[in-house]
Design a protein around this motif. Structure first.
Motif, PDB file in Angstrom:
ATOM      1  N   PHE A  91       0.650  -1.341  -0.111  1.00 29.10           N
ATOM      2  CA  PHE A  91       0.090   0.022  -0.022  1.00 29.10           C
ATOM      3  C   PHE A  91       0.914   1.461   0.118  1.00 29.10           C
ATOM      4  CE2 PHE A  91      -2.938  -2.909   2.486  1.00 29.10           C
ATOM      5  CZ  PHE A  91      -3.430  -3.218   1.258  1.00 29.10           C
ATOM      6  N   SER A  92       2.153   1.274   0.687  1.00 29.18           N
ATOM      7  CA  SER A  92       2.756   2.537   0.893  1.00 29.18           C
ATOM      8  C   SER A  92       4.152   2.332   0.076  1.00 29.18           C
ATOM      9  CB  SER A  92       3.053   2.680   2.488  1.00 29.18           C
ATOM     10  OG  SER A  92       3.547   1.650   2.908  1.00 29.18           O
ATOM     11  N   ALA A  93       4.120   1.705  -1.210  1.00 31.42           N
ATOM     12  CA  ALA A  93       5.171   1.740  -1.764  1.00 31.42           C
ATOM     13  C   ALA A  93       5.913   2.830  -2.384  1.00 31.42           C
ATOM     14  CB  ALA A  93       4.941   0.637  -3.107  1.00 31.42           C
ATOM     15  N   ASP A  94       4.930   3.697  -2.582  1.00 30.09           N
ATOM     16  CA  ASP A  94       5.151   5.235  -3.080  1.00 30.09           C
ATOM     17  C   ASP A  94       5.693   6.307  -2.164  1.00 30.09           C
ATOM     18  OD1 ASP A  94       4.899   4.086  -5.784  1.00 30.09           O
ATOM     19  OD2 ASP A  94       2.804   4.739  -5.696  1.00 30.09           O
ATOM     20  N   LEU A  95       5.596   5.885  -0.798  1.00 28.99           N
ATOM     21  CA  LEU A  95       5.731   6.901   0.113  1.00 28.99           C
ATOM     22  C   LEU A  95       7.321   6.991   0.763  1.00 28.99           C
ATOM     23  CD1 LEU A  95       2.572   6.542   2.510  1.00 28.99           C
ATOM     24  CD2 LEU A  95       3.046   8.160   0.683  1.00 28.99           C
ATOM     25  N   MET A  96       7.709   8.092   0.725  1.00 28.88           N
ATOM     26  CA  MET A  96       9.255   8.099   1.413  1.00 28.88           C
ATOM     27  C   MET A  96       9.349   8.579   2.658  1.00 28.88           C
ATOM     28  SD  MET A  96      10.723   7.405  -1.636  1.00 28.88           S
ATOM     29  CE  MET A  96      12.434   7.732  -1.293  1.00 28.88           C
ATOM     30  N   ASP A  97       8.231   8.616   3.228  1.00 33.34           N
ATOM     31  CA  ASP A  97       8.068   9.184   4.898  1.00 33.34           C
ATOM     32  C   ASP A  97       6.697   8.876   5.325  1.00 33.34           C
ATOM     33  OD1 ASP A  97       7.935  10.788   7.413  1.00 33.34           O
ATOM     34  OD2 ASP A  97       9.830  11.715   6.920  1.00 33.34           O
ATOM     35  N   SER A  98       6.802   8.108   6.446  1.00 30.72           N
ATOM     36  CA  SER A  98       5.264   7.513   7.061  1.00 30.72           C
ATOM     37  C   SER A  98       4.833   8.498   8.174  1.00 30.72           C
ATOM     38  CB  SER A  98       5.609   6.371   7.563  1.00 30.72           C
ATOM     39  OG  SER A  98       6.595   6.360   8.616  1.00 30.72           O
ATOM     40  N   MET A 144       5.186  18.172   0.208  1.00 32.50           N
ATOM     41  CA  MET A 144       6.391  18.837   0.587  1.00 32.50           C
ATOM     42  C   MET A 144       7.338  18.059   1.314  1.00 32.50           C
ATOM     43  SD  MET A 144       7.761  22.336   2.331  1.00 32.50           S
ATOM     44  CE  MET A 144       7.085  23.225   1.199  1.00 32.50           C
ATOM     45  N   LEU A 145       6.845  17.116   2.114  1.00 34.26           N
ATOM     46  CA  LEU A 145       7.561  16.182   3.108  1.00 34.26           C
ATOM     47  C   LEU A 145       7.996  15.275   2.475  1.00 34.26           C
ATOM     48  CD1 LEU A 145       8.455  15.636   6.065  1.00 34.26           C
ATOM     49  CD2 LEU A 145       6.340  14.260   6.332  1.00 34.26           C
ATOM     50  N   GLN A 146       7.163  14.649   1.420  1.00 31.62           N
ATOM     51  CA  GLN A 146       7.624  13.340   0.731  1.00 31.62           C
ATOM     52  C   GLN A 146       8.853  13.726  -0.130  1.00 31.62           C
ATOM     53  OE1 GLN A 146       6.732  10.513   1.360  1.00 31.62           O
ATOM     54  NE2 GLN A 146       4.965  11.160   2.730  1.00 31.62           N
TER      55      GLN A 146
END
Length: 552
Positions: free
Chosen positions: A50-57, A284-286
């Motif tokens: 589900f979160s493959a494209d996220l760089m920060d959780s 911005m965070l990502q």
């Protein structure tokens, strides 16, 4: 083909078409803060990351924290009570006892392990935080032995508002296999569905559940009006592929609960201020996380540059690696290979990242949802609680009024219709009043304890002042003050006597006091009479008074 089904399906298709842009917005929100729900415009397959494209959780964790806070803050312990909202009725001891019975019995129905209340509300809580618009329903179990609470995906539902801004028409897509359709509606299926159930039972068909006011579909049908017996709503299941009604029936209440956090203009769909306000910072965070991750990798494992005419192949920097080079006799390896110096902006990037995280935390109220620490004095504690209440009320207020109250109200009405309560034991005053709910959370409990503290402080003040002026005690109705203080301690309703019992006790006490005073008066009179008799005898013996003459 049924003309009613065709008309309702056409209306529903238009409603779903109008909300496509809202679904697209929710898809982007979900991809950034709620990956497990990011299937508004796409479909998941088993095993998807589900979160493959996220760089920060951090945004996902912020949404998770706020979503879990709803149950922890507002639904702990005995968090609701059945009331009428009228103090003069609720505070009557007989009424209060029946309301307490109704509250306890209704709570058992809601929290029956088969009712699925906790799971459904937990899922709806996160939809509320992420999208501002969960969709729930309250139903009877197939055997009518318990409630069944369910939460539906917002993408599956489309609704309309009535003239007072309330949702009273909802259409929900519910694709079903031919096998399940045959099990549920064996007599009303289209021949294509029957054939599919025999040859391809897993084939899916478009089925739609529609709940709408009775007047919208059968307003002029006298036969249907007699059949529905004044039930204000109608429930229909429609085969959209063949535009036929599979089943229908009356409903006493609109059993879909669609709470809306923040509405804009006349849109029937709502939005989450937490998600919308934080979305720019989340993006911005990502981006910052991706840049800092790349820079961090360079700082730990810096890129290298080497002379091509010296190194035959790539530099093998792994453990035990061997690299062949062609060096001249007076040449050093350090002169043939260079390491890129790490960027000096890494620490600045970390500061930017922390600043963005703080903005996201503020959007998701993470700096407001925790109760303030205990203060040294009661006044300081009360002041901090008031400050906390003002800060958290914009979040908790809509949940109680738009979410909890309609959910419990629909379930209570269904329970009354199913004779789940001892209606024959209900006091007459309650039978003529509307039922509502009050909520007991940390904030409301603290507010109730104020009466206890006020009573104690008032008692001390009046007791001190009464030493100077005894009439000060009459300034306060101590009976009412005591009742309010005891209620502030969350005392059960059966602790209070009804008015007749109180009056009988007062009359009995007055009788006892009167008898006590009469006995004291008689005893005083007897003592006086004895003293007078003794004094007369002594005066006669001394010759100071004459003895009474005896008649012949």
């Amino acid at each position: 083909m049924d003309s009613r089904a065709k008309e309702l399906v056409t209306i529903g298709d238009k409603l779903f078409a109008k909300k496509q842009q809202w679904d697209s917005l929710n898809q982007e929100v979900a991809e950034n803060i709620y990956p497990m729900r990011a299937d508004f415009t796409q479909s998941f397959t088993l095993g998807d990351d589900f979160s493959a494209d996220l760089m920060d959780s951090y945004p996902v964790q912020a949404r998770e924290t706020l979503g879990n806070t709803i149950a922890a803050l507002l639904r702990q312990g005995d968090w609701f009570a059945v009331k009428t909202g009228l103090d003069e009725i609720d505070e009557d001891p007989a009424n209060a006892r029946w309301l307490e019975y109704a509250t306890n019995h209704f709570r058992r129905l809601v929290y029956d392990r088969r009712a699925n209340f906790v799971r459904s509300t937990n899922e709806a809580d996160h939809d509320w935080v992420a999208f501002g618009n969960p969709v729930l329903s309250v139903e009877e179990s197939p055997d009518r032995s318990h409630f069944l609470f369910r939460t539906w995906h917002p993408k599956e539902c489309a609704w309309m508002l009535n003239q007072v801004g309330k949702i009273d028409h909802n259409q929900r897509n519910m694709p079903m296999t031919a096998r399940n359709m045959k099990l549920r509606w064996p007599k009303t299926l289209h021949k294509d569905v029957v054939q599919a159930a025999e040859k391809d039972p897993s084939k899916e068909f478009r089925v739609r559940h529609i709940v709408l006011p009775f007047e919208e579909i059968y307003g002029d049908d006298k036969a249907k009006r007699r059949q529905y017996k004044a039930n204000p709503f109608c429930s229909l299941y429609i085969d959209c592929d063949h535009q036929e009604v599979l089943g229908e029936g009356p409903l006493p209440v609109f059993n879909y609960i669609i709470p809306r956090w923040r509405t804009v203009s006349s849109f029937p769909q709502a939005f989450s201020p937490a998600a919308i306000n934080s979305l720019p910072d989340v993006r911005m965070l990502q981006s910052l996380a991706r840049i800092l991750l790349e820079q961090g990798e360079k700082a730990v494992d810096a890129p290298m540059f080497a002379r091509g005419e010296i190194f035959r192949d790539a530099v093998n920097r792994y453990a035990g690696g061997l690299t062949y080079v062609d060096l001249e006799a007076d040449q050093k390896i350090q002169d043939a290979i260079f390491t890129e110096q790490p960027s000096s902006g890494l620490s600045f990037g970390m500061e930017m990242k922390q600043d963005v995280r703080n903005l996201i935390a503020e959007a998701f109220l993470l700096n407001k949802i925790m109760l303030p620490p205990q203060q040294k004095t009661a006044f300081e504690t009360q002041a901090r609680l008031e400050e906390y209440r003002r800060a958290i009320l914009p979040f908790t207020g809509p949940i109680e009024s738009e979410y909890h109250l309609p959910l419990l109200d629909v379930a209570f009405q269904m329970a009354v219709r199913n004779n789940a309560f001892k209606i024959d034991e209900m006091p007459k005053a309650l039978s003529e009043a509307d039922v509502t709910f009050t909520f007991e959370g940390p904030l409301n409990t603290a507010e109730g304890r104020q009466n206890v503290q006020a009573f104690q402080e008032s008692l001390q003040i009046v007791a001190g002042a009464a030493q100077i002026d005894k009439t000060v005690a009459t300034l306060i109705d101590w009976q009412k003050a005591t009742k309010d203080a005891v209620r502030g301690t969350q005392a059960p309703a059966d602790w209070f006597n009804d008015e007749q019992t109180q009056q009988d006790a007062a009359d009995q006490q007055n009788t006892v006091d009167g008898l006590t005073q009469a006995a004291a008066a008689l005893k005083g009179g007897a003592d006086v009479g004895s003293s007078v008799a003794d004094a007369s005898l002594k005066l006669q013996q001394a010759g100071m008074i004459q003895q009474p003459s005896v008649a012949a």
